[in-house]
Design a protein around this motif. Structure first.
Motif, mmCIF file in Angstrom:
data_model
loop_
_atom_site.group_PDB
_atom_site.id
_atom_site.type_symbol
_atom_site.label_atom_id
_atom_site.label_comp_id
_atom_site.label_asym_id
_atom_site.label_seq_id
_atom_site.Cartn_x
_atom_site.Cartn_y
_atom_site.Cartn_z
ATOM 1 N N ILE A 70 -1.715 -13.930 6.398
ATOM 2 C CA ILE A 70 -0.342 -13.263 6.324
ATOM 3 C C ILE A 70 -0.415 -11.877 6.679
ATOM 4 N N VAL A 71 0.897 -11.250 7.310
ATOM 5 C CA VAL A 71 0.839 -9.837 7.379
ATOM 6 C C VAL A 71 1.670 -9.207 6.365
ATOM 7 N N VAL A 72 1.012 -8.223 5.598
ATOM 8 C CA VAL A 72 1.812 -7.860 4.456
ATOM 9 C C VAL A 72 2.219 -6.335 4.910
ATOM 10 N N ILE A 73 3.392 -5.953 4.025
ATOM 11 C CA ILE A 73 3.822 -4.637 4.242
ATOM 12 C C ILE A 73 4.244 -3.961 2.778
ATOM 13 N N LYS A 74 4.201 -2.703 2.399
ATOM 14 C CA LYS A 74 4.676 -2.053 1.052
ATOM 15 C C LYS A 74 6.057 -1.720 1.504
ATOM 16 N N VAL A 75 6.872 -2.259 0.537
ATOM 17 C CA VAL A 75 8.179 -1.991 0.554
ATOM 18 C C VAL A 75 8.781 -1.451 -0.829
ATOM 19 N N ASP A 76 9.258 -0.354 -1.185
ATOM 20 C CA ASP A 76 9.705 0.007 -2.296
ATOM 21 C C ASP A 76 8.844 -0.022 -3.405
ATOM 22 N N GLY A 77 7.442 0.271 -2.987
ATOM 23 C CA GLY A 77 6.139 0.175 -4.211
ATOM 24 C C GLY A 77 5.646 -1.165 -4.208
ATOM 25 N N LYS A 78 6.333 -2.109 -3.303
ATOM 26 C CA LYS A 78 5.889 -3.450 -3.570
ATOM 27 C C LYS A 78 5.088 -4.349 -2.447
ATOM 28 N N TRP A 79 4.050 -4.919 -2.274
ATOM 29 C CA TRP A 79 3.571 -5.672 -1.432
ATOM 30 C C TRP A 79 4.481 -6.803 -0.939
ATOM 31 N N MET A 80 4.796 -6.981 0.258
ATOM 32 C CA MET A 80 5.801 -8.034 0.503
ATOM 33 C C MET A 80 5.165 -8.619 1.838
ATOM 34 N N LYS A 81 5.401 -10.133 2.165
ATOM 35 C CA LYS A 81 4.972 -10.874 3.065
ATOM 36 C C LYS A 81 5.856 -10.401 4.380
ATOM 37 N N ASP A 109 -19.571 1.498 -0.245
ATOM 38 C CA ASP A 109 -18.573 2.223 -0.456
ATOM 39 C C ASP A 109 -17.339 2.254 0.550
ATOM 40 N N ALA A 110 -17.815 1.552 1.599
ATOM 41 C CA ALA A 110 -16.720 1.447 2.587
ATOM 42 C C ALA A 110 -15.497 0.422 1.764
ATOM 43 N N ARG A 111 -16.072 -0.507 1.111
ATOM 44 C CA ARG A 111 -15.120 -1.595 0.512
ATOM 45 C C ARG A 111 -14.548 -0.985 -0.796
ATOM 46 N N PHE A 112 -15.050 -0.036 -1.171
ATOM 47 C CA PHE A 112 -14.535 1.035 -2.499
ATOM 48 C C PHE A 112 -13.244 1.724 -1.576
ATOM 49 N N VAL A 113 -13.463 2.357 -0.469
ATOM 50 C CA VAL A 113 -12.608 3.137 0.096
ATOM 51 C C VAL A 113 -11.337 2.367 0.628
ATOM 52 N N ASN A 114 -11.445 1.162 1.032
ATOM 53 C CA ASN A 114 -10.378 0.242 1.293
ATOM 54 C C ASN A 114 -9.501 -0.205 0.176
ATOM 55 N N TYR A 115 -10.243 -0.130 -0.903
ATOM 56 C CA TYR A 115 -9.279 -0.546 -2.120
ATOM 57 C C TYR A 115 -8.591 0.636 -2.714
ATOM 58 N N LYS A 116 -9.212 1.689 -2.613
ATOM 59 C CA LYS A 116 -8.789 3.012 -2.964
ATOM 60 C C LYS A 116 -7.445 3.346 -2.224
ATOM 61 N N GLU A 117 -7.489 3.228 -0.679
ATOM 62 C CA GLU A 117 -6.581 3.590 0.065
ATOM 63 C C GLU A 117 -5.377 2.483 -0.014
ATOM 64 N N LEU A 118 -5.651 1.313 -0.205
ATOM 65 C CA LEU A 118 -4.536 0.368 -0.289
ATOM 66 C C LEU A 118 -3.850 0.496 -1.874
ATOM 67 N N LYS A 119 -4.753 0.703 -2.740
ATOM 68 C CA LYS A 119 -3.942 1.104 -4.245
ATOM 69 C C LYS A 119 -2.911 2.380 -4.031
ATOM 70 N N THR A 120 -3.402 3.087 -3.359
ATOM 71 C CA THR A 120 -2.648 4.424 -3.306
ATOM 72 C C THR A 120 -1.661 4.581 -2.176
ATOM 73 N N SER A 121 -1.500 3.472 -1.295
ATOM 74 C CA SER A 121 -0.663 3.770 -0.191
ATOM 75 C C SER A 121 0.677 3.826 -0.576
ATOM 76 N N GLY A 122 1.245 4.372 0.525
ATOM 77 C CA GLY A 122 2.846 4.546 0.327
ATOM 78 C C GLY A 122 3.560 3.394 1.058
ATOM 79 N N ASN A 123 4.756 3.452 0.824
ATOM 80 C CA ASN A 123 5.605 2.649 1.555
ATOM 81 C C ASN A 123 5.396 2.450 3.152
ATOM 82 N N GLY A 124 5.530 1.527 3.612
ATOM 83 C CA GLY A 124 5.287 1.512 5.064
ATOM 84 C C GLY A 124 3.906 1.096 5.449
ATOM 85 N N THR A 125 2.967 0.998 4.621
ATOM 86 C CA THR A 125 1.430 0.502 4.798
ATOM 87 C C THR A 125 1.518 -1.113 5.236
#
Length: 264
Positions: A239-250, A214-230
């Motif tokens: 690599i370190v990634v960050i969500k910008v304008d709805g897209k994951w970027m390096k 269930d912890a793995r599912f929680v990780n997926y769900k939170e990353l899937k629905t996360s907002g900008n700045g995550t």
């Protein structure tokens, strides 16, 4: 001839005197101990007393039919709840201690406090040593809603800091919402997440029984629905990634300058 009345008086006097003498030589019986309220000696060498209050064991008590009362207890071994119809106050402290028969003195042996909301179902709970995580026993504090399961929706917010809305810091089962600033005196570590740490499918059954999946599912769900700045650290690709304008970027990083050398 002895007068009959004088003879009766002598016999009666003899009976009274004999009874009085017998009574004076016989120790008085001690009163039976109160089974619910007791004064107990502090030690064998002291005449100082302490109080013990006790309720009976009664499996027919009506409250045992309510899950909020019986949950985690065995009515055949657990005394009925004792009630104080007033405010309980002490200049010292309230303490919950372990005991040889732990499972029938606290819920399952680890609940030490419960406080119910006005619906008489929702409650804040504190417990100790239900789990061992990261090589140490855990004390846990949470606000549980009216359902009896371990699903995320069963847990309300627990605010720490104040009772002002949109202020302070709130915690639920898998989320923390900080309205205030955060100051660290040590390092901040991003979540190290790879393919093995996420799962698109929620496992069937109770979340406590399937906590790893269930912890793995929680990780997926939170990353899937996360907002900008995550942000998180992608350990599969280093690599370190960050969500910008709805897209994951390096996140662009660079080696340390030549004159910077940490000793750790």
């Amino acid at each position: 001839m002895i007068d009959l009345m004088k003879l009766l008086r002598l016999v009666l006097l003899f009976i009274i005197v004999a009874h009085s003498a017998f009574s004076q030589g016989k120790p008085e019986a001690s009163p039976a101990p109160d089974p619910y309220y007791g004064l107990v000696s502090g030690s064998d060498l002291s005449d100082r007393k302490r109080i013990e209050l006790t309720s009976d064991i009664d499996t027919t008590w009506a409250r045992w039919k309510e899950r909020g009362y019986s949950f985690g207890f065995l009515p055949a071994k657990t005394p009925m709840y004792s009630t104080v119809n007033g405010i309980l106050s002490t200049p010292y402290m309230i303490q919950v201690r372990g005991n040889p028969d732990e499972k029938n003195k606290k819920r399952w042996g680890y609940h030490v406090f419960e406080g119910y909301a006005k619906d008489d179902k929702s409650r804040i709970t504190m417990l100790v040593n239900k789990h061992v995580e990261a090589a140490k026993p855990v004390a846990e504090l949470y606000y549980y809603s009216t359902v009896y399961n371990h699903d995320e929706s069963a847990y309300n917010w627990f605010r720490i800091g104040s009772d002002v809305r949109q202020h302070s810091f709130m915690f639920s089962r898998d989320k923390a919402l900080f309205y205030g600033s955060l100051k660290l005196t040590n390092a901040l570590t991003l979540g190290n997440i790879g393919k093995e740490d996420v799962s698109e499918t929620k496992p069937e059954g109770d979340d406590e029984s399937n906590f790893e999946k269930d912890a793995r599912f929680v990780n997926y769900k939170e990353l899937k629905t996360s907002g900008n700045g995550t942000m998180f650290y992608d350990k599969d690709n280093n690599i370190v990634v960050i969500k910008v304008d709805g897209k994951w970027m390096k996140l662009v990083v660079a080696p340390l300058p030549d004159d910077v050398d940490y000793k750790f």
